[in-house]
Write a protein that holds these residues in place. Structure first.
Motif, PDB file in Angstrom:
ATOM      1  N   GLY A  79       0.823  -1.204   0.000  1.00 45.42           N
ATOM      2  CA  GLY A  79       0.000   0.000   0.000  1.00 45.42           C
ATOM      3  C   GLY A  79       0.850   1.243   0.000  1.00 45.42           C
ATOM      4  N   HIS A  80       0.307   2.282  -0.571  1.00 49.74           N
ATOM      5  CA  HIS A  80       1.019   3.555  -0.653  1.00 49.74           C
ATOM      6  C   HIS A  80       0.343   4.612   0.212  1.00 49.74           C
ATOM      7  CE1 HIS A  80       2.280   7.401  -2.505  1.00 49.74           C
ATOM      8  NE2 HIS A  80       3.433   6.768  -2.643  1.00 49.74           N
ATOM      9  N   ASP A  81      -0.925   4.823  -0.009  1.00 49.57           N
ATOM     10  CA  ASP A  81      -1.680   5.789   0.778  1.00 49.57           C
ATOM     11  C   ASP A  81      -2.264   5.103   2.017  1.00 49.57           C
ATOM     12  OD1 ASP A  81      -1.223   7.871  -1.035  1.00 49.57           O
ATOM     13  OD2 ASP A  81      -2.935   7.256  -2.272  1.00 49.57           O
ATOM     14  N   TYR A  82      -2.528   5.896   3.036  1.00 43.31           N
ATOM     15  CA  TYR A  82      -3.012   5.360   4.310  1.00 43.31           C
ATOM     16  C   TYR A  82      -4.221   4.446   4.130  1.00 43.31           C
ATOM     17  CZ  TYR A  82      -4.709   5.195   9.101  1.00 43.31           C
ATOM     18  OH  TYR A  82      -5.145   4.769  10.326  1.00 43.31           O
ATOM     19  N   ALA A  83      -5.175   4.858   3.326  1.00 47.55           N
ATOM     20  CA  ALA A  83      -6.430   4.116   3.178  1.00 47.55           C
ATOM     21  C   ALA A  83      -6.279   2.809   2.415  1.00 47.55           C
ATOM     22  CB  ALA A  83      -7.477   4.996   2.495  1.00 47.55           C
ATOM     23  N   GLU A  84      -5.093   2.550   1.875  1.00 49.84           N
ATOM     24  CA  GLU A  84      -4.891   1.291   1.144  1.00 49.84           C
ATOM     25  C   GLU A  84      -3.859   0.380   1.802  1.00 49.84           C
ATOM     26  OE1 GLU A  84      -1.664   2.802  -2.203  1.00 49.84           O
ATOM     27  OE2 GLU A  84      -3.799   2.953  -2.646  1.00 49.84           O
ATOM     28  N   LEU A  85      -3.361   0.763   2.989  1.00 51.43           N
ATOM     29  CA  LEU A  85      -2.369  -0.058   3.667  1.00 51.43           C
ATOM     30  C   LEU A  85      -2.967  -1.396   4.083  1.00 51.43           C
ATOM     31  CD1 LEU A  85      -0.642   2.572   5.986  1.00 51.43           C
ATOM     32  CD2 LEU A  85       0.145   1.716   3.777  1.00 51.43           C
ATOM     33  N   ARG A 135      -8.358  -0.810   3.700  1.00 48.15           N
ATOM     34  CA  ARG A 135      -9.396  -0.583   2.689  1.00 48.15           C
ATOM     35  C   ARG A 135     -10.759  -0.993   3.216  1.00 48.15           C
ATOM     36  NH1 ARG A 135      -6.805  -4.080  -1.986  1.00 48.15           N
ATOM     37  NH2 ARG A 135      -7.015  -5.498  -0.222  1.00 48.15           N
TER      38      ARG A 135
END
Length: 152
Positions: free
Chosen positions: A81-87, A150
């Motif tokens: 993941g790159h962005d917080y919401a996709e970790l 997510r």
């Protein structure tokens, strides 16, 4: 084999066992943390997850190997993941055991045949590499913790 302890915290974002397997099958690199004489030691490695155990091949003359021979407890993290919401990620904890000879020289070992073939298919173009410098470690996790932001 004893099943890993169930995850108690963060259940809303925890992966199912099927999601854990799919995630570990999709990712390629883990981070291995060992207990060194001077504190924690973390290193990246390739791995193979077989649904019950995480298989690692390590240089048998490395700091990681020396740490694990002295204290077989280990923590392994695979994350993405790159962005917080996709970790998302998985942490596996437990103690490793050595499987096969050290270092691995190719002595027949039925327990390693399918592992080495699967590892070769995943990383080395189906070529089993036995270099006389690496050896196999198996982690049957005592605890598996997962997260998938997510799901928030």
């Amino acid at each position: 084999m004893t099943a890993p302890k169930p995850q108690r915290r963060g259940r809303k974002i925890a992966m199912t066992s099927e999601e854990v397997t799919a995630f570990l099958d999709a990712e390629r690199t883990c981070r291995v943390a060992t207990n060194g004489v001077n504190g924690p030691h973390a290193t990246p490695l390739w791995y193979l997850w077989d649904g019950e155990a995480l298989w690692l091949t390590s240089l048998s003359r490395s700091q990681r190997w020396a740490d694990l021979r002295r204290d077989p407890r280990i923590a392994v993290v695979v994350d993405a993941g790159h962005d917080y919401a996709e970790l998302r990620g998985v942490e596996l904890r437990g103690s490793v055991e050595v499987v096969g000879e050290v270092p691995r020289t190719g002595e027949p070992n039925p327990e390693l045949e399918r592992v080495e073939q699967a590892f070769a298919a995943r990383y080395t173009g189906d070529q089993v590499v036995i270099d006389g410098r690496h050896a196999w470690l198996r982690l049957r996790p005592e605890k598996i913790t997962s997260w998938d932001f997510r799901k928030m």
